[in-house]
Design an enzyme around this catalytic site. Structure first.
Site, PDB file in Angstrom:
ATOM      1  CB  SER A 187      14.377   4.779 -43.081  1.00  0.00           C
ATOM      2  OG  SER A 187      13.236   4.184 -42.602  1.00  0.00           O
ATOM      3  CB  ALA A 220      14.435  -3.171 -49.179  1.00  0.00           C
ATOM      4  N   PRO A 221      14.048   0.112 -48.832  1.00  0.00           N
ATOM      5  CG  PRO A 221      12.907   2.052 -49.491  1.00  0.00           C
ATOM      6  CD  PRO A 221      13.081   1.108 -48.337  1.00  0.00           C
ATOM      7  N   GLY A 222      16.562   1.204 -49.337  1.00  0.00           N
ATOM      8  CA  GLY A 222      17.945   1.643 -49.540  1.00  0.00           C
ATOM      9  C   GLY A 222      18.333   2.963 -48.897  1.00  0.00           C
ATOM     10  N   GLY A 223      17.487   3.488 -47.992  1.00  0.00           N
ATOM     11  CA  GLY A 223      17.786   4.790 -47.367  1.00  0.00           C
ATOM     12  C   GLY A 223      19.100   4.795 -46.598  1.00  0.00           C
ATOM     13  CG  ASP A 239      15.342  -5.913 -47.156  1.00  0.00           C
ATOM     14  OD1 ASP A 239      14.390  -6.617 -47.528  1.00  0.00           O
ATOM     15  OD2 ASP A 239      15.237  -5.030 -46.292  1.00  0.00           O
ATOM     16  CG  ASP A 259      16.882 -14.386 -42.106  1.00  0.00           C
ATOM     17  OD1 ASP A 259      17.036 -13.285 -41.516  1.00  0.00           O
ATOM     18  OD2 ASP A 259      16.191 -15.304 -41.653  1.00  0.00           O
ATOM     19  CG  ASP A 275      15.685   0.736 -40.098  1.00  0.00           C
ATOM     20  OD1 ASP A 275      15.195   0.736 -38.955  1.00  0.00           O
ATOM     21  OD2 ASP A 275      15.261   1.451 -41.019  1.00  0.00           O
ATOM     22  CE  LYS A 304      12.519  -0.913 -36.716  1.00  0.00           C
ATOM     23  NZ  LYS A 304      12.866   0.332 -37.366  1.00  0.00           N
TER      24      LYS A 304
HETATM   25  C1  LIG Z   1      12.150  -0.170 -41.959  1.00  0.00           C
HETATM   26  S1  LIG Z   1      12.589  -1.100 -43.343  1.00  0.00           S
HETATM   27  C2  LIG Z   1      14.237  -0.580 -43.646  1.00  0.00           C
HETATM   28  C3  LIG Z   1      14.333   0.769 -44.274  1.00  0.00           C
HETATM   29  C4  LIG Z   1      15.745   1.094 -44.688  1.00  0.00           C
HETATM   30  N1  LIG Z   1      16.624   1.245 -43.521  1.00  0.00           N
HETATM   31  C5  LIG Z   1      15.796   2.373 -45.483  1.00  0.00           C
HETATM   32  O1  LIG Z   1      16.386   3.341 -45.016  1.00  0.00           O
HETATM   33  O2  LIG Z   1      15.271   2.403 -46.596  1.00  0.00           O
HETATM   34  C6  LIG Z   1      12.810  -2.688 -42.699  1.00  0.00           C
HETATM   35  C7  LIG Z   1      13.346  -3.695 -43.669  1.00  0.00           C
HETATM   36  O3  LIG Z   1      13.769  -4.835 -42.946  1.00  0.00           O
HETATM   37  C8  LIG Z   1      13.613  -5.947 -43.788  1.00  0.00           C
HETATM   38  N2  LIG Z   1      13.693  -7.147 -42.986  1.00  0.00           N
HETATM   39  C9  LIG Z   1      12.888  -7.566 -41.978  1.00  0.00           C
HETATM   40  N3  LIG Z   1      13.300  -8.761 -41.518  1.00  0.00           N
HETATM   41  C10 LIG Z   1      14.402  -9.094 -42.225  1.00  0.00           C
HETATM   42  C11 LIG Z   1      15.282 -10.185 -42.226  1.00  0.00           C
HETATM   43  N4  LIG Z   1      15.111 -11.210 -41.364  1.00  0.00           N
HETATM   44  N5  LIG Z   1      16.308 -10.200 -43.098  1.00  0.00           N
HETATM   45  C12 LIG Z   1      16.501  -9.185 -43.957  1.00  0.00           C
HETATM   46  N6  LIG Z   1      15.686  -8.115 -43.997  1.00  0.00           N
HETATM   47  C13 LIG Z   1      14.651  -8.080 -43.163  1.00  0.00           C
HETATM   48  C14 LIG Z   1      12.294  -5.709 -44.481  1.00  0.00           C
HETATM   49  O4  LIG Z   1      12.242  -6.433 -45.703  1.00  0.00           O
HETATM   50  C15 LIG Z   1      12.329  -4.199 -44.688  1.00  0.00           C
HETATM   51  O5  LIG Z   1      12.764  -3.887 -45.990  1.00  0.00           O
END
Ligand SMILES: C[S@@+](CC[C@H](N)C(=O)[O-])C[C@H]1O[C@@H](n2cnc3c(N)ncnc32)[C@H](O)[C@@H]1O
Length: 353
Positions: A187, A220-223, A239, A259, A275, A304
């Site tokens: 990501s 998460a995971p932090g990209g 996250d 959240d 994201d 999305k």
């Molecule tokens: C596609 S991943 C993100 C990848 C991240 N941008 C990266 O580069 O590593 C989506 C993330 O959104 C988080 N997520 C989904 N709904 C959420 C919420 N309501 N609050 C916080 N995080 C949320 C999920 O836990 C997941 O880790």
């Protein structure tokens, strides 16, 4: 043989979305034409006699699903593989300008990929022929229009012209980014591409400065957080999932298990990126509230897309975001090369520093 209109590339499978977008935006620009699109071709033709109108009133930067914008000038079918150069030079007679560069390419589709070798070798043959005919500058000149030869089959090609100020500078509009070994996720490439493609060079310098503050929602995971720390921003990463240790070790990151739809910063921040995998309308509304409440000045977020009616949903979410933010924003949205079933949006307060 002569053709008029636009040729635009897109992600394979998104031809209906690009066709719908071009049809709607061309109509708004006052141009009458029709889209020619076949699923999985990786490109769309918008046939229209009013090429000048499309050139002026349908800027590439306003298009979400187009990887680049080319002005179509000819379609050559059934050309003799023994001499493809002569019909091309003939077709160019109606367009007497000199070109600053030549791209010989093929759409980014499964069907057209085997044409890569032909595009390369034909480019090597056509370049000197165009120079000899006085149609191509001796060395690349990025100020002049660029000629595109687009193979869709060995005997079927399009000729098109790119205005360097109104088209991607990259072949096929695809940025070739390398995933660095310490990137926490693929990501990361999406945010890197967004910063490179959606911000003007001047904006990158002005809006992304060491010491600025940012929130990363759904981190998460932090990209994305990692990309921001490489710009020396201080990041609050929200996250419930874990972040990779080396991202935390930068000393620039605070990880909050919260959240992302409810958390808000104690102080206004420079940036917010998001994201989170969620319904796009819900994300668009939340992003709008960040600007409305003055919690950030710049944002990059991902929407999305659903399985169906993706253009309708895109338009709806962008309208909803613009309305509910209640701010004068510059907004650029694009389906980036590294985006899959999604688009990425950059928004910034007009005049913000
Ligand atoms: C596609 S991943 C993100 C990848 C991240 N941008 C990266 O580069 O590593 C989506 C993330 O959104 C988080 N997520 C989904 N709904 C959420 C919420 N309501 N609050 C916080 N995080 C949320 C999920 O836990 C997941 O880790």
């Amino acid at each position: 043989m002569n053709a008029s209109g636009l040729l635009a590339y897109c992600r394979q499978g998104f031809e209906p979305e690009l066709a719908a977008e071009l049809t709607e935006k061309a109509a708004l620009a006052g141009a009458a034409g029709y889209a020619r699109a076949q699923r999985n071709d990786g490109y769309v033709i918008y046939a229209c006699e009013e090429a000048d109108n499309l050139r002026r009133n349908l800027p590439w930067q306003d298009l979400v699903f187009a990887r680049t914008k080319l002005m179509l000038i000819a379609e050559l079918r059934g050309i003799d593989p023994k001499d493809r150069i002569t019909p091309i030079l003939q077709a160019l007679e109606a367009h007497p300008q000199r070109f600053g560069d030549l791209f010989v390419e093929h759409p980014d589709s499964d069907a057209a990929k085997p044409l890569a070798g032909l595009a390369r070798s034909f480019g090597n043959a056509l370049r000197p022929a165009l120079r000899k005919a006085g149609r191509l500058s001796a060395s690349d000149d990025a100020r002049l229009p660029r000629l595109h030869v687009v193979f869709v089959q060995g005997d079927h090609l399009f000729l098109a012209i790119a205005d360097p100020h109104d088209a991607s500078p990259l072949p096929l509009g695809i940025p070739r980014l390398k995933l660095l070994p310490d990137a926490p996720s693929r990501s990361a490439l999406k945010l890197e591409e967004a910063i490179r493609v959606l911000l003007e060079p001047e904006e990158r310098e002005r809006l992304l400065k060491p010491g600025m503050t940012a929130a990363d929602l759904g981190a998460a995971p932090g990209g994305w957080t990692w990309v921001l720390t490489r710009e020396h921003l201080r990041v609050t990463s929200v996250d419930n999932g874990p972040l990779r240790q080396h991202v935390l070790d930068t000393g620039l990151v605070e990880h909050l298990r919260a959240d992302g739809f409810h958390w808000k910063p104690a102080q206004p921040l420079d940036w917010m990126v998001c994201d989170m995998v969620e319904q796009p309308r819900r994300v668009a509304e939340r992003m709008a509230s960040w600007f409305r409440e003055g919690w950030c000045r710049h944002a990059i977020f991902n929407l999305k897309l659903p399985m169906k009616k993706r253009w309708d949903e895109t338009r709806l979410c962008l309208d909803l975001f613009a309305e509910q933010s209640q701010r004068d924003l510059i907004v650029r949205a694009r389906q980036l090369y590294h985006d899959r079933e999604e688009i990425t949006v950059f928004a910034t307060l007009r005049g913000a520093r």
